[in-house]
Design an enzyme around this catalytic site. Structure first.
Site, PDB file in Angstrom:
ATOM      1  N   ASN A 124     -22.081   7.968  -1.275  1.00 39.14           N
ATOM      2  CA  ASN A 124     -21.856   8.259  -2.694  1.00 39.14           C
ATOM      3  C   ASN A 124     -23.230   8.428  -3.343  1.00 39.14           C
ATOM      4  O   ASN A 124     -23.933   7.452  -3.570  1.00 39.14           O
ATOM      5  CB  ASN A 124     -21.090   7.088  -3.330  1.00 39.14           C
ATOM      6  CG  ASN A 124     -20.952   7.241  -4.836  1.00 39.14           C
ATOM      7  OD1 ASN A 124     -21.183   8.317  -5.377  1.00 39.14           O
ATOM      8  ND2 ASN A 124     -20.573   6.157  -5.506  1.00 39.14           N
ATOM      9  N   TRP A 125     -23.566   9.675  -3.615  1.00 40.90           N
ATOM     10  CA  TRP A 125     -24.904   9.937  -4.162  1.00 40.90           C
ATOM     11  C   TRP A 125     -24.988   9.657  -5.658  1.00 40.90           C
ATOM     12  O   TRP A 125     -26.070   9.735  -6.246  1.00 40.90           O
ATOM     13  CB  TRP A 125     -25.310  11.396  -3.901  1.00 40.90           C
ATOM     14  CG  TRP A 125     -25.609  11.702  -2.464  1.00 40.90           C
ATOM     15  CD1 TRP A 125     -25.632  10.814  -1.418  1.00 40.90           C
ATOM     16  CD2 TRP A 125     -25.923  12.983  -1.908  1.00 40.90           C
ATOM     17  NE1 TRP A 125     -25.942  11.482  -0.254  1.00 40.90           N
ATOM     18  CE2 TRP A 125     -26.134  12.807  -0.525  1.00 40.90           C
ATOM     19  CE3 TRP A 125     -26.060  14.266  -2.448  1.00 40.90           C
ATOM     20  CZ2 TRP A 125     -26.464  13.865   0.323  1.00 40.90           C
ATOM     21  CZ3 TRP A 125     -26.383  15.319  -1.611  1.00 40.90           C
ATOM     22  CH2 TRP A 125     -26.582  15.117  -0.245  1.00 40.90           C
ATOM     23  N   LYS A 126     -23.852   9.439  -6.281  1.00 38.32           N
ATOM     24  CA  LYS A 126     -23.809   9.207  -7.745  1.00 38.32           C
ATOM     25  C   LYS A 126     -24.547  10.334  -8.476  1.00 38.32           C
ATOM     26  O   LYS A 126     -24.551  11.468  -7.999  1.00 38.32           O
ATOM     27  CB  LYS A 126     -24.394   7.831  -8.083  1.00 38.32           C
ATOM     28  CG  LYS A 126     -23.826   6.723  -7.202  1.00 38.32           C
ATOM     29  CD  LYS A 126     -24.184   5.371  -7.693  1.00 38.32           C
ATOM     30  CE  LYS A 126     -23.716   4.345  -6.682  1.00 38.32           C
ATOM     31  NZ  LYS A 126     -23.854   2.983  -7.157  1.00 38.32           N
ATOM     32  N   HIS A 186     -14.174   4.149  -8.910  1.00 32.27           N
ATOM     33  CA  HIS A 186     -15.446   3.465  -8.635  1.00 32.27           C
ATOM     34  C   HIS A 186     -15.759   2.520  -9.799  1.00 32.27           C
ATOM     35  O   HIS A 186     -15.423   2.799 -10.949  1.00 32.27           O
ATOM     36  CB  HIS A 186     -16.565   4.502  -8.468  1.00 32.27           C
ATOM     37  CG  HIS A 186     -17.842   3.902  -7.976  1.00 32.27           C
ATOM     38  ND1 HIS A 186     -18.732   3.275  -8.819  1.00 32.27           N
ATOM     39  CD2 HIS A 186     -18.356   3.801  -6.725  1.00 32.27           C
ATOM     40  CE1 HIS A 186     -19.748   2.824  -8.088  1.00 32.27           C
ATOM     41  NE2 HIS A 186     -19.548   3.119  -6.829  1.00 32.27           N
ATOM     42  N   GLU A 196     -15.491  -3.075  -3.027  1.00 33.03           N
ATOM     43  CA  GLU A 196     -16.858  -3.044  -3.528  1.00 33.03           C
ATOM     44  C   GLU A 196     -17.031  -4.094  -4.622  1.00 33.03           C
ATOM     45  O   GLU A 196     -16.743  -3.814  -5.802  1.00 33.03           O
ATOM     46  CB  GLU A 196     -17.175  -1.663  -4.112  1.00 33.03           C
ATOM     47  CG  GLU A 196     -17.060  -0.534  -3.122  1.00 33.03           C
ATOM     48  CD  GLU A 196     -17.971   0.626  -3.488  1.00 33.03           C
ATOM     49  OE1 GLU A 196     -18.805   0.986  -2.649  1.00 33.03           O
ATOM     50  OE2 GLU A 196     -17.880   1.131  -4.609  1.00 33.03           O
ATOM     51  N   GLY A 254     -25.543  -1.827  -5.888  1.00 34.36           N
ATOM     52  CA  GLY A 254     -26.862  -1.444  -6.390  1.00 34.36           C
ATOM     53  C   GLY A 254     -27.771  -2.614  -6.724  1.00 34.36           C
ATOM     54  O   GLY A 254     -28.790  -2.455  -7.372  1.00 34.36           O
ATOM     55  N   SER A 285     -24.548  -2.584  -1.559  1.00 32.44           N
ATOM     56  CA  SER A 285     -25.870  -2.850  -0.975  1.00 32.44           C
ATOM     57  C   SER A 285     -25.876  -2.803   0.557  1.00 32.44           C
ATOM     58  O   SER A 285     -26.613  -3.555   1.197  1.00 32.44           O
ATOM     59  CB  SER A 285     -26.434  -4.187  -1.490  1.00 32.44           C
ATOM     60  OG  SER A 285     -26.639  -4.107  -2.888  1.00 32.44           O
TER      61      SER A 285
HETATM   62  C1  PEP Z   1     -21.532   2.400  -4.432  1.00 36.93           C
HETATM   63  O1  PEP Z   1     -21.908   2.810  -5.498  1.00 36.93           O
HETATM   64  O2  PEP Z   1     -20.416   2.754  -4.005  1.00 36.93           O
HETATM   65  C2  PEP Z   1     -22.400   1.489  -3.703  1.00 36.93           C
HETATM   66  C3  PEP Z   1     -21.872   0.778  -2.770  1.00 36.93           C
HETATM   67  O3  PEP Z   1     -23.715   1.455  -4.078  1.00 36.93           O
HETATM   68  P1  PEP Z   1     -24.913   0.641  -3.329  1.00 36.93           P
HETATM   69  O4  PEP Z   1     -24.803   0.964  -1.868  1.00 36.93           O
HETATM   70  O5  PEP Z   1     -26.160   1.169  -3.956  1.00 36.93           O
HETATM   71  O6  PEP Z   1     -24.698  -0.800  -3.606  1.00 36.93           O
END
Ligand code: PEP
Length: 250
Positions: A8-10, A94, A165, A171, A210
């Protein structure tokens, strides 16, 4: 069951940066087999990235979607627009959509049902905040988000994947421990088995929060962890590739 490793590049990477990434990454994974890979660039990059993924094992994903085909919905993207670009997966619910943009479970449910109707495979994201965890409400939150999110799907739950998540892990650099992930993933597996009357075997339960090239090897060994949804670490093709390699070793 084939595991799914999803990026997921956001709101990162311009069109040219996305093309650059994909050209490098598809070379790296050209011999990878036995696992599903997905990348979800920004909407503006989908049309350019899509042809680059033809004849590769990489699937295209979108980060969000509205549930109506066309009309006066300024700023939204419809399922047929994604279909035309060969998008296979769509991330729905999300935590950033829930917490920054105020998406509620009923809207998320409409998106899940529309994605399935239009042949897209939704990844339903669920997870508790730190406050909810500290109050002992993790399972209540996850149960509510899943029950409301998949309402109307029940026996067809195998058409979606679910990403656990925890909001406090996204993040932040603080991932859930194997024990924490295992506990919630087992709860989710039992819940969807119950909801679908046993038709849940095609649903993968991904962990997100993360995940990086250092902790992936340990986290993927957790029971009922069937892949990852990766944010930050997926922005670097080398790191994302290493996460895939760690997963293949299991
Ligand atoms: C996400 O946004 O789905 C995510 C898991 O981000 P990160 O890996 O940066 O925690």
């Amino acid at each position: 069951m084939r595991y799914l490793i999803a990026a997921n590049w956001k709101m990162n990477k311009t069109v040219s940066e996305s093309i650059d990434y994909v050209e490098k990454f598809r070379e790296m994974v050209k011999d990878v087999e036995g696992i599903d890979i997905m990348i979800a660039p920004s909407f503006t990059a989908l049309a350019s990235v899509s042809p680059l993924l033809e004849k590769t094992s990489i699937n295209l994903g979108a980060q969000n979607m509205f549930y109506i085909e066309r009309g006066a919905y300024t700023g939204e993207i419809s399922p047929i627009m994604l279909n035309e670009l060969n998008v296979k997966y769509v991330i729905i619910g999300h935590s950033e959509r829930r917490h920054i943009f105020g998406e509620k479970d009923d809207l998320i449910n409409k998106k899940i049902l529309a994605a399935v109707e239009y042949g897209l495979r939704p990844i339903l994201c669920v997870g508790e905040t730190l406050e909810e965890r500290e109050l002992g409400k993790t399972m209540n939150v996850v149960e509510r988000q899943i029950k409301l999110g998949v309402a109307g799907l029940e026996r067809e739950i195998g058409l979606i994947d679910i990403a656990y998540e925890p909001v406090w892990a996204i993040g932040t650099g603080v991932n859930a421990t194997v024990e924490q992930a295992q506990e919630v993933h087992l709860f989710i597996r039992n819940l969807i088995n119950d909801i679908s009357k046993g038709n849940d075997s095609d649903t993968r339960i991904l962990y997100g929060g993360s995940v990086n090239e250092k902790n992936a090897g340990e986290l993927i060994k957790a029971k009922n962890v069937e892949g990852f949804l990766v944010g930050t670490a997926s922005l670097d093709p080398h790191k994302f590739y290493k996460i895939i390699l760690e997963t293949l070793e299991v």
